[in-house]
Design an enzyme around this catalytic site. Structure first.
Site, PDB file in Angstrom:
ATOM      1  N   LYS A 111       2.466  -3.797   6.492  1.00  0.00           N
ATOM      2  CA  LYS A 111       2.742  -3.881   5.056  1.00  0.00           C
ATOM      3  C   LYS A 111       4.233  -3.662   4.797  1.00  0.00           C
ATOM      4  CE  LYS A 111      -1.154  -4.989   3.486  1.00  0.00           C
ATOM      5  NZ  LYS A 111      -1.326  -6.172   2.645  1.00  0.00           N
ATOM      6  N   TYR A 139      -1.226  -0.904  10.829  1.00  0.00           N
ATOM      7  CA  TYR A 139      -1.565  -1.516   9.542  1.00  0.00           C
ATOM      8  C   TYR A 139      -0.462  -1.256   8.515  1.00  0.00           C
ATOM      9  CZ  TYR A 139      -3.182  -1.317   4.758  1.00  0.00           C
ATOM     10  OH  TYR A 139      -3.239  -1.433   3.398  1.00  0.00           O
ATOM     11  N   SER A 178       0.837  -1.203   0.000  1.00  0.00           N
ATOM     12  CA  SER A 178       0.000   0.000   0.000  1.00  0.00           C
ATOM     13  C   SER A 178       0.865   1.243   0.000  1.00  0.00           C
ATOM     14  CB  SER A 178      -0.853  -0.013   1.278  1.00  0.00           C
ATOM     15  OG  SER A 178      -1.493   1.234   1.451  1.00  0.00           O
TER      16      SER A 178
HETATM   17  C1  UD1 Z   1      -6.786   4.999   3.703  1.00  0.00           C
HETATM   18  C2  UD1 Z   1      -5.788   4.550   4.706  1.00  0.00           C
HETATM   19  C3  UD1 Z   1      -4.645   3.865   4.015  1.00  0.00           C
HETATM   20  C4  UD1 Z   1      -5.167   2.736   3.145  1.00  0.00           C
HETATM   21  C5  UD1 Z   1      -6.160   3.323   2.149  1.00  0.00           C
HETATM   22  C6  UD1 Z   1      -6.765   2.279   1.240  1.00  0.00           C
HETATM   23  C7  UD1 Z   1      -5.993   6.096   6.610  1.00  0.00           C
HETATM   24  C8  UD1 Z   1      -5.325   7.158   7.410  1.00  0.00           C
HETATM   25  N1  UD1 Z   1      -5.330   5.667   5.530  1.00  0.00           N
HETATM   26  O1  UD1 Z   1      -6.167   5.977   2.882  1.00  0.00           O
HETATM   27  O2  UD1 Z   1      -3.747   3.374   4.967  1.00  0.00           O
HETATM   28  O3  UD1 Z   1      -4.106   2.125   2.472  1.00  0.00           O
HETATM   29  O4  UD1 Z   1      -7.214   3.934   2.886  1.00  0.00           O
HETATM   30  O5  UD1 Z   1      -7.679   1.454   1.913  1.00  0.00           O
HETATM   31  O6  UD1 Z   1      -7.069   5.652   6.955  1.00  0.00           O
HETATM   32  N2  UD1 Z   1     -12.345  11.342   3.862  1.00  0.00           N
HETATM   33  C9  UD1 Z   1     -13.405  12.157   4.245  1.00  0.00           C
HETATM   34  N3  UD1 Z   1     -14.496  11.585   4.831  1.00  0.00           N
HETATM   35  C10 UD1 Z   1     -14.616  10.229   5.010  1.00  0.00           C
HETATM   36  C11 UD1 Z   1     -13.547   9.394   4.601  1.00  0.00           C
HETATM   37  C12 UD1 Z   1     -12.430   9.983   4.040  1.00  0.00           C
HETATM   38  O7  UD1 Z   1     -13.329  13.373   4.109  1.00  0.00           O
HETATM   39  O8  UD1 Z   1     -15.646   9.784   5.557  1.00  0.00           O
HETATM   40  C13 UD1 Z   1     -11.183  11.939   3.176  1.00  0.00           C
HETATM   41  C14 UD1 Z   1      -9.867  11.696   3.874  1.00  0.00           C
HETATM   42  O9  UD1 Z   1      -9.608  12.715   4.804  1.00  0.00           O
HETATM   43  C15 UD1 Z   1      -8.899  11.722   2.679  1.00  0.00           C
HETATM   44  C16 UD1 Z   1      -9.718  11.161   1.531  1.00  0.00           C
HETATM   45  O10 UD1 Z   1     -11.076  11.338   1.915  1.00  0.00           O
HETATM   46  O11 UD1 Z   1      -8.529  13.033   2.361  1.00  0.00           O
HETATM   47  C17 UD1 Z   1      -9.475   9.686   1.267  1.00  0.00           C
HETATM   48  O12 UD1 Z   1      -9.675   8.962   2.468  1.00  0.00           O
HETATM   49  P1  UD1 Z   1      -9.723   7.354   2.475  1.00  0.00           P
HETATM   50  O13 UD1 Z   1     -10.622   6.868   1.419  1.00  0.00           O
HETATM   51  O14 UD1 Z   1     -10.012   6.920   3.874  1.00  0.00           O
HETATM   52  O15 UD1 Z   1      -8.267   6.940   2.037  1.00  0.00           O
HETATM   53  P2  UD1 Z   1      -6.841   7.353   2.691  1.00  0.00           P
HETATM   54  O16 UD1 Z   1      -6.993   7.990   4.010  1.00  0.00           O
HETATM   55  O17 UD1 Z   1      -6.069   8.057   1.658  1.00  0.00           O
END
Ligand code: UD1
Length: 338
Positions: A152, A148, A124
């Site tokens: 990895k 996590y 990842s």
């Molecule tokens: C997350 C994981 C990462 C994992 C990846 C794929 C974290 C900190 N990181 O990445 O380790 O490899 O998923 O499964 O959890 N967001 C919102 N509202 C939400 C959810 C997300 O605003 O309800 C925003 C987050 O702040 C971010 C973006 O959307 O800016 C993407 O978030 P997300 O889909 O959770 O992925 P990552 O955090 O990049």
């Protein structure tokens, strides 16, 4: 060619199994089904018009896994099986270290025992943590920010050591950026248990009314609109990356790491706008506090995969959203329980 796929019933695993069957590979899936549903594999076989072998086996079960290797001879292994929720890993570190590290060690021991030395490993972009520069290339320093991500990264180091000790091993590590999308048939897709953590399933469940709103974690990041920027990649492009990696293994590459991403970031607000366009639904959202551990911006330098695997992501953000929406509409509650 006969491939063992661990975690093949999961989101990325099931899409990869479909691509493998369609490309003529024979496959056996081992999956403990803790975070997946065997219905995905039923549909994979239906879509491919071909069958695969499924064994409900936990990698931690030494002897059951040994039986799988005794029953047939594998040419290569694709190893997806792992726990994968960063926040949960902070609360349950031992479960994550035990499952992800020990599961990988037991798999590697069985592979060594049966002389299977070709492996594609599911890693990842989480291993980079808060990268100093974007786009992030494979030689950027790794600063995995949670248990996590550390599992990895540790598995990557174990694999590197295994190859160093016995250069007969060929190991390709794939570091995925943010997998989204679904098969365009709308038959297989991401099926998170409970309330999703990742943004795309939250958006699609909000669009269909299963969740009341999207909480956007922070609008004060140093990005053009203040919301987090990520490199979203269609799960079918990722799946095809695994086929390219398998082909590469036949050239005996040794140990290699590749980023799989699109070299382009989108903000949460851009993602919401794209999803609204494609679905014709309004996504209610609200800005809330930043989520602990989140970073401002991440996108991939995937030039190495392009150069050495002949791989690039083909599907754009509209298609990612359209395929997720079709999956969500056709399966509002996800897969039916087995
Ligand atoms: C997350 C994981 C990462 C994992 C990846 C794929 C974290 C900190 N990181 O990445 O380790 O490899 O998923 O499964 O959890 N967001 C919102 N509202 C939400 C959810 C997300 O605003 O309800 C925003 C987050 O702040 C971010 C973006 O959307 O800016 C993407 O978030 P997300 O889909 O959770 O992925 P990552 O955090 O990049």
């Amino acid at each position: 060619m006969n491939v063992l796929v661990t975690g093949g019933a999961g989101y990325i695993g099931s899409h990869t199994c479909l691509e493998l069957l369609q490309a003529g590979y024979e496959i056996t899936v081992v999956d403990n089904l803790v975070n997946s549903n065997v219905e995905s594999l039923r549909r994979v076989q239906e879509l491919a018009g071909k069958s695969l072998i499924f064994e409900q086996v936990d990698l931690l079960d030494h002897s059951a896994l040994e039986q799988v290797f005794r029953r047939q001879r594998f040419d290569a292994v694709i190893h997806f099986a792992a726990l994968k929720a960063p926040a949960e890993s902070v609360a349950r570190p031992l479960a994550y270290y035990h499952n992800n590290l020990t599961g990988t060690l037991i798999l590697l021991e069985r592979m060594a025992q049966f002389g299977v030395k070709d492996l594609v490993y599911s890693s990842s972009a989480a291993v980079y943590g808060d990268a100093e520069r974007v786009p992030v290339s494979e030689d950027a320093p790794c600063k995995p920010p949670n248990p996590y991500a550390r599992t990895k990264w540790m598995c990557e180091m174990i694999l590197q050591d295994v190859h160093a000790a016995d250069p007969q091993w060929n190991i390709i590590v794939l570091r995925y950026f943010n997998p989204v999308g679904a098969h365009p048939s709308g038959r297989i897709g991401e099926n998170p248990l409970g309330i999703p953590n990742n943004v795309m399933p939250v958006i699609s469940q909000t669009a269909i009314g299963r969740l009341p709103e999207l909480k956007i974690f922070g609008n004060d990041y140093p990005t053009p609109d203040g919301t987090g920027v990520r490199d979203y990649i269609h799960v079918l492009d990722l799946a095809q990356g695994h086929l390219k990696a398998l082909e590469k293994l036949s050239t005996r590459p040794g140990f290699e790491i590749y980023n799989l991403g699109n070299h382009r970031g989108y903000s949460v607000l851009e993602l919401v706008a794209a999803f609204e366009r494609v679905s014709g639904r309004k996504i209610p959202y609200r800005f809330v506090e930043r989520r602990p551990g989140d970073i401002a911006i991440s996108f991939a330098d995937a030039a190495k995969a392009n150069r050495e695997l002949g791989w690039r992501g083909e599907r754009d953000l509209e298609q990612m959203c359209a395929d997720v929406w079709r999956w969500q509409l056709n399966n509002p509650e996800g897969y039916p329980e087995a």
